[in-house]
Design a protein around this motif. Structure first.
Motif, mmCIF file in Angstrom:
data_model
loop_
_atom_site.group_PDB
_atom_site.id
_atom_site.type_symbol
_atom_site.label_atom_id
_atom_site.label_comp_id
_atom_site.label_asym_id
_atom_site.label_seq_id
_atom_site.Cartn_x
_atom_site.Cartn_y
_atom_site.Cartn_z
ATOM 1 N N UNK A 131 -53.650 8.295 35.744
ATOM 2 C CA UNK A 131 -54.747 7.615 36.427
ATOM 3 C C UNK A 131 -56.051 7.817 35.666
ATOM 4 N N UNK A 132 -56.256 9.027 35.147
ATOM 5 C CA UNK A 132 -57.488 9.339 34.429
ATOM 6 C C UNK A 132 -57.674 8.443 33.209
ATOM 7 N N UNK A 133 -56.591 8.130 32.505
ATOM 8 C CA UNK A 133 -56.713 7.215 31.364
ATOM 9 C C UNK A 133 -57.257 5.872 31.817
ATOM 10 N N UNK A 134 -56.728 5.359 32.918
ATOM 11 C CA UNK A 134 -57.117 4.028 33.384
ATOM 12 C C UNK A 134 -58.573 3.988 33.848
ATOM 13 N N UNK A 135 -59.023 5.041 34.498
ATOM 14 C CA UNK A 135 -60.411 5.059 34.947
ATOM 15 C C UNK A 135 -61.365 5.326 33.783
ATOM 16 N N UNK A 136 -60.926 6.114 32.804
ATOM 17 C CA UNK A 136 -61.795 6.465 31.673
ATOM 18 C C UNK A 136 -61.865 5.366 30.618
#
Length: 232
Positions: free
Chosen positions: A189-194
């Protein structure tokens, strides 16, 4: 008479039937598989009531008509999604579900409960892994309003699901992610938000078994230079 007649009255009847089944499942906590006669414990594998209600609420608020779920399992989350689709009352509503483990792992209980609720006309089931089916859906130019992700919980599996769903879910659509308490899920999820401009709409309270996160895709896909990368 068909299980679910056409029209608003039919939707109301099916919604009541689905709600009664949901309440029974949480009350009893088990399902007896027709396929083998085995008694299956629904929880904690299935979503808890709070997550199910949150999922139903997001489908309703988004006025979703086309939804997709990665991982049918015992079918409890699918019941919540379909209940919301019935409430939204779109004539072309469809819930697409992917689960290659439905037969051997869950004794087809998820499909059994969908049938028991009379939801067969809403649900399109694929006994395939998401990494196989989702690219095909892209080729077919299918589009969804909301996705529920509860399949392969390893980082690479979740990452692939999110990347493909980011292309399949309409701009400004919702991706609801289960098991956010797991580091692999949170990292994907962090990749997608970042890096992709996704926004976090909601994160549930800490839960060792079922924490969830609700993500919104950007209205327009983020255009990135080939060197663009934000550490996540």
């Amino acid at each position: 008479m068909p299980d679910v007649p056409d029209g608003r009255a039919g939707n109301d009847s099916s919604a009541r039937r689905t709600r009664e089944l949901i309440e029974r499942l949480y009350r009893e906590g088990t399902v007896v598989a027709r396929s083998d006669g085995g008694v299956h414990q629904l929880f904690p594998v299935s979503v808890n009531a709070a997550e199910g209600e949150a999922l139903r609420g997001w489908v309703e608020r988004e006025r979703a008509a086309r939804t997709i779920e990665i991982g049918l399992g015992y079918g409890v989350s699918a019941l919540f999604v379909c209940e919301a689709l019935l409430a939204n009352d779109h004539p072309d509503a469809r819930h697409v579900v992917l689960d290659p483990n439905q037969s051997w792992r869950f004794a087809d209980c998820g499909l059994q409960l969908i049938e028991e609720a009379g939801l067969g006309r809403l649900v399109e089931f694929h006994a395939e892994a998401s990494e196989i089916a989702l690219p095909r859906f892209l080729v077919e130019e299918r589009r969804f309003d909301l996705a529920f992700v509860d399949g392969n919980h390893r980082f690479d599996g979740v990452f692939l699901d999110l990347i493909y769903l980011g292309r399949l879910v309409r701009g400004g659509g919702i991706i609801f992610v289960d098991d956010f308490q797991l580091p692999a899920v949170a990292k994907a999820v962090s990749f997608c938000t970042s890096n992709l401009g996704w926004a976090v709409e909601e994160v549930s309270r800490d839960d060792d078994l079922h924490q969830w996160a609700v993500l919104r895709t950007p209205d327009v896909r983020l255009e990135r230079d080939y060197k663009y990368f934000v550490d996540f």
